[in-house]
Design a protein around this motif. Sequence first.
Motif, short mmCIF file in Angstrom:
data_model
loop_
_atom_site.label_atom_id
_atom_site.label_comp_id
_atom_site.label_asym_id
_atom_site.label_seq_id
_atom_site.Cartn_x
_atom_site.Cartn_y
_atom_site.Cartn_z
N SER A 1 0.81 -1.23 0.00
CA SER A 1 0.00 0.00 0.00
C SER A 1 0.84 1.27 0.00
O SER A 1 0.35 2.34 -0.32
CB SER A 1 -0.94 0.00 1.21
OG SER A 1 -0.19 -0.08 2.41
N ALA A 2 2.13 1.17 0.36
CA ALA A 2 2.97 2.37 0.39
C ALA A 2 3.44 2.79 -0.99
O ALA A 2 4.09 3.81 -1.15
CB ALA A 2 4.20 2.11 1.28
N SER A 3 3.10 1.99 -2.00
CA SER A 3 3.59 2.29 -3.35
C SER A 3 2.49 2.79 -4.27
O SER A 3 2.56 2.59 -5.48
CB SER A 3 4.23 1.04 -3.95
OG SER A 3 3.27 0.00 -4.02
N VAL A 4 1.44 3.41 -3.71
CA VAL A 4 0.35 3.93 -4.53
C VAL A 4 0.88 5.02 -5.45
O VAL A 4 1.63 5.90 -5.03
CB VAL A 4 -0.78 4.47 -3.64
CG1 VAL A 4 -1.86 5.14 -4.48
CG2 VAL A 4 -1.39 3.34 -2.81
N VAL A 5 0.51 4.97 -6.71
CA VAL A 5 0.98 5.94 -7.70
C VAL A 5 -0.22 6.64 -8.33
O VAL A 5 -1.33 6.12 -8.36
CB VAL A 5 1.82 5.25 -8.80
CG1 VAL A 5 3.15 4.80 -8.24
CG2 VAL A 5 1.07 4.08 -9.40
N ARG A 6 0.03 7.85 -8.85
CA ARG A 6 -1.04 8.64 -9.44
C ARG A 6 -1.33 8.17 -10.86
O ARG A 6 -0.46 7.71 -11.57
CB ARG A 6 -0.65 10.12 -9.47
CG ARG A 6 -0.54 10.76 -8.10
CD ARG A 6 -0.22 12.24 -8.26
NE ARG A 6 -1.27 12.92 -9.03
CZ ARG A 6 -1.15 14.14 -9.52
NH1 ARG A 6 -0.03 14.82 -9.34
NH2 ARG A 6 -2.15 14.70 -10.18
N LYS A 7 -2.61 8.32 -11.25
CA LYS A 7 -3.02 8.02 -12.62
C LYS A 7 -3.42 9.34 -13.28
O LYS A 7 -4.39 9.97 -12.88
CB LYS A 7 -4.18 7.02 -12.63
CG LYS A 7 -3.79 5.64 -12.14
CD LYS A 7 -4.95 4.67 -12.21
CE LYS A 7 -6.00 4.98 -11.18
NZ LYS A 7 -7.09 3.98 -11.17
N THR A 8 -2.67 9.76 -14.28
CA THR A 8 -2.89 11.04 -14.92
C THR A 8 -3.65 10.85 -16.23
O THR A 8 -3.83 9.73 -16.71
CB THR A 8 -1.54 11.72 -15.22
OG1 THR A 8 -0.78 10.87 -16.09
CG2 THR A 8 -0.75 11.92 -13.92
N LEU A 9 -4.08 11.98 -16.82
CA LEU A 9 -4.81 11.93 -18.08
C LEU A 9 -3.99 11.29 -19.21
O LEU A 9 -4.52 10.46 -19.97
CB LEU A 9 -5.26 13.34 -18.48
CG LEU A 9 -6.11 13.44 -19.76
CD1 LEU A 9 -7.39 12.61 -19.62
CD2 LEU A 9 -6.44 14.89 -20.06
#
Length: 293
Positions: free
Chosen positions: A80-88
Motif C-alpha cells: 500500500s505504500a507504493s500507490v501511484v497517481r493516474k494522470t490523463l
Amino acid sequence: MVMTMTMASRIRSLQYLSSSSGVRWAAGGWMLFITENLILSENRTALIEKLGDANYHNLYGICSTSAVGSIVYAYFYNNSASVVRKTLPLHAASFAFLSMGLTMASQLLPKLQIPVALDASKEESVRDSNNLSTVPTPVSAKSSAFQVRCPFDFANPQTEGELWGTERVTRHAGLWSMAITGLGQACLASTLPHRVWWSMPTLMALIGGWHTDSRFERGMGGTLSEDYKAKTSNIPFAALIAGKQESGAWESLLFKEIKPLNALLATSLAAFWVMRRKGSQTTISKAFAASFK
C-alpha cells in the motif's frame, strides 16, 4: 535545481524498485514462469528420453502450476505504500494499448456480422400474357426481404500461402494481444508492483515468440519457412513498417482483412473500461489521502 530534484526522484524510484518486495514478487513470478517454460520446452526431447513421456509431462505440470501460483500470489501481494497517481496521459495511453490489444485478440475469433440482413437477390416470377410460362421480373422489380443468419461468419477468405490479418502484424498474435492489453492495464494500475505485474507479459511475448520461432526453424513442434519469416515479424508491426510485405499491405490489412465489428466491439470495451476506471480514480485518491489523516 529542478534537474537535481528530478534526478533525485529517479534515483529514489530505482532504489524502491530494487528494494520493494512487492515489485520483486511481481517480476519474479513472471520470470519463473518464462524461465521454466523456456528450459523445459527447449530440452523436451532429452528430458522425455531420460524421464519418459508421462514423467516429463508431470514435471512440466508441476513446474508450470507452481509458477502460475507465484504469479497469482504476486498480484495479491499488495504494497500500500507504493500507490501511484493516474494522470490523463496515462488514461489516454491505456485506451490506446487496450484498444490495440483487444482488437488484435478479437481478430483471432470468427468474424461477427449483424444477424439480420436485407436480401434483395430473390426474383419474383410472373406469368406471360398467355399464362403459359413464367418470366423473371426486371431488376427494379425484385423483392427485398430480411434474412436471419448466424451472428458469426465462419468463412475463411484467406487463400493458401497468402498473408492475412494478424499475420501481417505479428507471427504470435495470441501472445502479443495479451502483452499489449497488459500494458494498457498497467497504465491504470494504482500501485507500482501492479504496474510491473501487468507489464511482464510483454517480456513473455518477446522471449516466448523468439523461442517458438527458434524451435519451429529447427522443426521442433512446427515449421517456419525462410520466406514466411522474411515477410513477418515477432514484434508487432515491425515487418509492415520495414516494408517487407507487398505493396498495399497496409491498405489490405485495414480495409479488406480486418473484421470491423470485432474491432468495434473491442474498442468499445476498451473505452468503457478506461472510463470506468477513470471514474473510480477520485474515490481511490480520497481513500489514500484519508489514510494519512
